[in-house]
Design a protein around this motif. Structure first.
Motif, short mmCIF file in Angstrom:
data_model
loop_
_atom_site.label_atom_id
_atom_site.label_comp_id
_atom_site.label_asym_id
_atom_site.label_seq_id
_atom_site.Cartn_x
_atom_site.Cartn_y
_atom_site.Cartn_z
N MET A 284 -0.71 -8.47 5.51
CA MET A 284 -0.44 -7.33 4.66
C MET A 284 0.74 -6.56 5.23
O MET A 284 0.93 -6.50 6.43
N ALA A 285 1.50 -5.94 4.33
CA ALA A 285 2.68 -5.19 4.76
C ALA A 285 2.61 -3.74 4.28
O ALA A 285 2.31 -3.47 3.12
N LEU A 286 2.89 -2.86 5.21
CA LEU A 286 3.11 -1.45 4.92
C LEU A 286 4.61 -1.33 4.73
O LEU A 286 5.37 -1.38 5.70
N VAL A 287 5.05 -1.24 3.48
CA VAL A 287 6.48 -1.25 3.16
C VAL A 287 7.02 0.18 3.21
O VAL A 287 6.51 1.06 2.52
N LEU A 288 8.05 0.37 4.02
CA LEU A 288 8.69 1.67 4.17
C LEU A 288 10.11 1.58 3.65
O LEU A 288 10.88 0.71 4.05
N SER A 289 10.45 2.48 2.73
CA SER A 289 11.79 2.53 2.17
C SER A 289 12.34 3.94 2.37
O SER A 289 11.59 4.83 2.79
N PRO A 290 13.61 4.17 2.08
CA PRO A 290 14.15 5.53 2.20
C PRO A 290 13.39 6.54 1.33
O PRO A 290 13.41 7.74 1.61
N ALA A 291 12.69 6.05 0.30
CA ALA A 291 11.93 6.93 -0.61
C ALA A 291 10.51 7.21 -0.12
O ALA A 291 9.83 8.05 -0.67
N GLY A 292 10.06 6.48 0.90
CA GLY A 292 8.70 6.69 1.41
C GLY A 292 7.93 5.38 1.51
O GLY A 292 8.52 4.29 1.55
N ILE A 293 6.61 5.49 1.51
CA ILE A 293 5.72 4.33 1.58
C ILE A 293 5.64 3.71 0.18
O ILE A 293 5.28 4.39 -0.77
N VAL A 294 5.97 2.45 0.09
CA VAL A 294 5.96 1.76 -1.20
C VAL A 294 4.59 1.12 -1.41
O VAL A 294 4.11 0.37 -0.58
N LEU A 295 3.97 1.46 -2.54
CA LEU A 295 2.66 0.93 -2.91
C LEU A 295 2.72 0.39 -4.33
O LEU A 295 3.59 0.78 -5.11
N HIS A 296 1.77 -0.49 -4.64
CA HIS A 296 1.67 -0.95 -6.03
C HIS A 296 0.28 -0.66 -6.56
O HIS A 296 -0.70 -0.63 -5.81
N LEU A 297 0.23 -0.38 -7.84
CA LEU A 297 -1.03 -0.13 -8.53
C LEU A 297 -1.57 -1.47 -9.01
O LEU A 297 -0.94 -2.15 -9.82
N ARG A 298 -2.73 -1.83 -8.47
CA ARG A 298 -3.33 -3.12 -8.80
C ARG A 298 -3.74 -3.16 -10.28
O ARG A 298 -4.03 -2.13 -10.88
N ASP A 299 -3.72 -4.35 -10.83
CA ASP A 299 -4.16 -4.52 -12.21
C ASP A 299 -5.58 -4.00 -12.37
O ASP A 299 -6.37 -4.02 -11.44
N ASP A 300 -5.90 -3.55 -13.56
CA ASP A 300 -7.24 -3.03 -13.85
C ASP A 300 -8.08 -4.15 -14.46
O ASP A 300 -8.49 -4.08 -15.62
N LYS A 301 -8.31 -5.19 -13.67
CA LYS A 301 -9.07 -6.36 -14.10
C LYS A 301 -10.32 -6.46 -13.24
O LYS A 301 -10.22 -6.47 -12.00
N SER A 302 -11.48 -6.56 -13.86
CA SER A 302 -12.75 -6.50 -13.14
C SER A 302 -12.92 -7.63 -12.13
O SER A 302 -13.67 -7.48 -11.17
N TRP A 303 -12.25 -8.74 -12.29
CA TRP A 303 -12.47 -9.88 -11.41
C TRP A 303 -11.59 -9.87 -10.14
O TRP A 303 -11.72 -10.75 -9.30
#
Length: 128
Positions: free
Chosen positions: A1-20
């Motif tokens: 896993m990667a903690l991505v750091l950019s000039p804008a801050g910590i980059v995160l992604h919103l996981r899909d809203d899929k129950s599985w």
């Protein structure tokens, strides 16, 4: 896993809203499975290229931990620094992509393991 750091801050992604999938609808770090014959450092670079289109990234391993909130896998956590901002990245998995300051990231609905990683990273950064 990667903690991505950019000039804008910590980059995160919103996981899909899929129950599985694990932790649907939560903000998360980036990562994936290590393929046969691949080292964790190779896997994280491949995953960041596949999921964000990142070619310019410097990774360093931080620590290895067991994901007790997930499937119990041993994970290698990397700090990944990039000069790019989220609007210069191409998200290929998930609903959204954004960068956050530490305090704002901790206010999000985070996957539990990702919350643990962010809290530990912040604590260890303050000690340095």
């Amino acid at each position: 896993m990667a903690l991505v750091l950019s000039p804008a801050g910590i980059v995160l992604h919103l996981r899909d809203d899929k129950s599985w999938i694990p932790h649907p609808g939560c903000w998360s770090l980036f990562g994936g499975a290590v393929e046969v014959g691949e080292l964790p450092a190779e896997a994280v670079l491949r995953e960041l290229q596949e999921k964000l289109g990142l070619d310019e990234v410097a990774c360093r391993p931080l620590w290895r931990v067991v994901d007790t909130h997930g499937d119990g896998r041993l994970l290698t956590i990397f700090e990944a620094r990039t000069p790019l901002r989220p609007d210069q990245m191409v998200l290929t998995e998930g609903q959204a992509l954004d960068a956050f300051e530490y305090d704002a990231a901790l206010e999000l609905k985070l996957a539990p393991f990702c919350r643990h990683v962010l809290e530990r990273y912040l604590l260890e950064s303050q000690r340095a």
